[in-house]
Motif scaffolding. Sequence first.
Motif, PDB file in Angstrom:
ATOM      1  N   CYS A 163       0.824  -1.218   0.000  1.00  0.00           N
ATOM      2  CA  CYS A 163       0.000   0.000   0.000  1.00  0.00           C
ATOM      3  C   CYS A 163       0.857   1.266   0.000  1.00  0.00           C
ATOM      4  N   HIS A 164       2.103   1.180   0.497  1.00  0.00           N
ATOM      5  CA  HIS A 164       3.042   2.299   0.384  1.00  0.00           C
ATOM      6  C   HIS A 164       3.394   2.530  -1.092  1.00  0.00           C
ATOM      7  N   GLU A 165       3.754   1.458  -1.788  1.00  0.00           N
ATOM      8  CA  GLU A 165       4.122   1.600  -3.208  1.00  0.00           C
ATOM      9  C   GLU A 165       2.928   2.068  -4.039  1.00  0.00           C
ATOM     10  N   LEU A 166       1.772   1.487  -3.747  1.00  0.00           N
ATOM     11  CA  LEU A 166       0.553   1.906  -4.439  1.00  0.00           C
ATOM     12  C   LEU A 166       0.313   3.403  -4.214  1.00  0.00           C
ATOM     13  N   GLY A 167       0.657   3.879  -3.018  1.00  0.00           N
ATOM     14  CA  GLY A 167       0.512   5.303  -2.702  1.00  0.00           C
ATOM     15  C   GLY A 167       1.363   6.174  -3.623  1.00  0.00           C
ATOM     16  N   HIS A 168       2.606   5.731  -3.906  1.00  0.00           N
ATOM     17  CA  HIS A 168       3.439   6.495  -4.851  1.00  0.00           C
ATOM     18  C   HIS A 168       2.748   6.596  -6.214  1.00  0.00           C
ATOM     19  N   ALA A 169       2.242   5.448  -6.693  1.00  0.00           N
ATOM     20  CA  ALA A 169       1.598   5.433  -8.017  1.00  0.00           C
ATOM     21  C   ALA A 169       0.336   6.295  -8.010  1.00  0.00           C
ATOM     22  N   HIS A 190       6.563  12.568  -0.977  1.00  0.00           N
ATOM     23  CA  HIS A 190       6.112  11.373  -1.715  1.00  0.00           C
ATOM     24  C   HIS A 190       6.234  10.133  -0.817  1.00  0.00           C
ATOM     25  N   GLU A 191       7.335  10.049  -0.069  1.00  0.00           N
ATOM     26  CA  GLU A 191       7.510   8.916   0.851  1.00  0.00           C
ATOM     27  C   GLU A 191       6.481   8.953   1.968  1.00  0.00           C
ATOM     28  N   SER A 192       6.225  10.141   2.487  1.00  0.00           N
ATOM     29  CA  SER A 192       5.223  10.259   3.533  1.00  0.00           C
ATOM     30  C   SER A 192       3.859   9.813   3.013  1.00  0.00           C
ATOM     31  N   ALA A 278      15.069  10.948   1.836  1.00  0.00           N
ATOM     32  CA  ALA A 278      13.617  11.132   1.688  1.00  0.00           C
ATOM     33  C   ALA A 278      12.808  10.396   2.758  1.00  0.00           C
ATOM     34  N   HIS A 279      13.148   9.123   3.035  1.00  0.00           N
ATOM     35  CA  HIS A 279      12.360   8.365   4.018  1.00  0.00           C
ATOM     36  C   HIS A 279      12.537   8.930   5.413  1.00  0.00           C
ATOM     37  N   SER A 280      13.777   9.337   5.715  1.00  0.00           N
ATOM     38  CA  SER A 280      14.048   9.901   7.033  1.00  0.00           C
ATOM     39  C   SER A 280      13.251  11.185   7.233  1.00  0.00           C
ATOM     40  N   ARG A 498      13.022   6.416 -11.019  1.00  0.00           N
ATOM     41  CA  ARG A 498      12.221   5.577 -10.114  1.00  0.00           C
ATOM     42  C   ARG A 498      12.190   6.197  -8.730  1.00  0.00           C
ATOM     43  N   ILE A 499      11.195   5.791  -7.979  1.00  0.00           N
ATOM     44  CA  ILE A 499      11.161   6.089  -6.551  1.00  0.00           C
ATOM     45  C   ILE A 499      11.586   4.808  -5.854  1.00  0.00           C
ATOM     46  N   ASP A 500      12.701   4.855  -5.176  1.00  0.00           N
ATOM     47  CA  ASP A 500      13.321   3.700  -4.545  1.00  0.00           C
ATOM     48  C   ASP A 500      12.966   3.731  -3.077  1.00  0.00           C
ATOM     49  N   CYS A 501      12.292   2.695  -2.605  1.00  0.00           N
ATOM     50  CA  CYS A 501      11.769   2.736  -1.245  1.00  0.00           C
ATOM     51  C   CYS A 501      12.610   1.953  -0.246  1.00  0.00           C
ATOM     52  N   GLY A 502      13.784   1.506  -0.670  1.00  0.00           N
ATOM     53  CA  GLY A 502      14.612   0.722   0.237  1.00  0.00           C
ATOM     54  C   GLY A 502      15.479   1.607   1.093  1.00  0.00           C
TER      55      GLY A 502
HETATM   56 ZN   LIG Z   1       8.507   4.901  -0.993  1.00  0.00          ZN
END
Ligand SMILES: [Zn+2]
Length: 506
Positions: A163-169, A190-192, A278-280, A498-502
């Motif tokens: 659902c996090h990745e779906l949120g980016h899309a 975007h990460e938030s 970004a995630h931080s 890309r948006i990299d979520c790792g």
């Molecule tokens: Zn992400």
Amino acid sequence: MAKKRSKRAAKKSAARSSGRKARAVSTERGAQPRGVINGWEDDPGAGAQPSGGQVLQRPVPVLRDQPFPTRIVNPSSAPEAKPHPPGTAEFRYWVAAEALRRGSDFWGALVPGTSWEVGAILPVDLDFGVDLNAFYDREGLKFFHASAAGRTVFSGESPDIVCHELGHALLDSFKPQLFDAASIEVGAFHESFGDMSAILSALQLSSVREGVLAETGGVLRRSSRLSRLAEQLGWAIRQSVPSAVESDCLRNAVNTFFYRDPDTLPTTAPATSLSSEAHSFSRVFTGAFFEGLAGMLATTASRDERALLQVSQDMGAILVQGIRAASVVPTFMSQVAASMLAVAAARFSAQGYEAPLRSGFVRHGILPPSMAVAATHASARIAALAATPSQSKTLPTLQLSVAEYGLGVPSIVVYAAAEPKRLQVAGAALAVGAAPSPGEDQAAKSFFEDLLRRGRLKIPGAGKGAAATLRAAAPQTHETHTHELRREGKHMVLRRVRIDCGLAHH
Ligand SMILES: [Zn+2]
């Protein structure tokens, strides 16, 4: 059979949008003889443990249905639709499918008439290679697997991550100009949004609502299974880089982070502090959002799971409308926050949501107290803007001098966070009032240098050696750079790929 299921799903989403929610949630539980699959409620892990998540039965999801249809392209065929035991590939498939359908249904009700930025259907690859990671690019969603301490972890097995990745899309579908923005704060937002998507999508399950209210004694702002995101992936990353994640999850929406101009933050930091990553940095906004959500529930008379469902859907509406109305500027989070306050004041005045939302934003420094009050004065105008977002789908461009980096070009073109500012707001200073807002050119330059420091820019041609920053832990099987310099006509243009979520490549 498939047709029948499809009809049932359509009926279900109609019931949800018309407000007859009791029917929509009544099918979540109970031993139905057929037409159900097994899934995880929110994550395979629980707290600091890589296992212990709750299995639940759900109706068979139909991915090709509107709104926001998706298609799992790897594996290429769906396993039999029945309850499979955890630990099997069949189980993982239906976990991901269920989370995709639930996220699409939730957001689809809030942004009607919108389709994916990538096209009619969003392709999803459940196992793109070896990594503790997940991506959104403008082709689709990609999930990975990797081993940690003898256990293989699949990022696509966590509904939180799906659902996090779906949120980016999803965010890309109604605010596409954020994708290429040369702004640390926009990337962090975007990460938030991904994390907020995970939280709000989880709340569409009655068992999650009941579970979190029981766990927190009805005080939603306490740390809980809802606020702890991606426990299992957090565990896996903790096995190699303990300081990169929380002690009991990947990120926690219950936090005490206070806004700083991201230009003033270090490029990396342990999870206990903020960095410009970004995630931080996203955790500042997510923390304010979660406090606002908890405060909204506290304003309701019953504070029970039905009230929590309503609050989650109202919060989704406020968020979407606030984002639509927000100008893309370097202090983007404050624009979104002020727009959300205006929407809450104009559209949800009877519910009294504005005060708890404002408290969350002020307590986390997204808005200074004076500006948080002023934002609601413009409520009617901003709410009208949210209803008719007419802004361009691309951002203004800017020439950025990059001669000093040895890239072989004197300047590049970037998409700058330089839309006209609709609301005169900014993030809070540590002492009084607002922090100085960086200009869009300074924000773009610091964004670019940040990319170089992280080794996340793919540089074509001759200049490559000079500016390349090597990452010791970069995976060998696939590319993980987030941006590239692309030749477009006479210019070299900075584009996101890309948006990299790792978080595993620090
Ligand atoms: Zn992400």
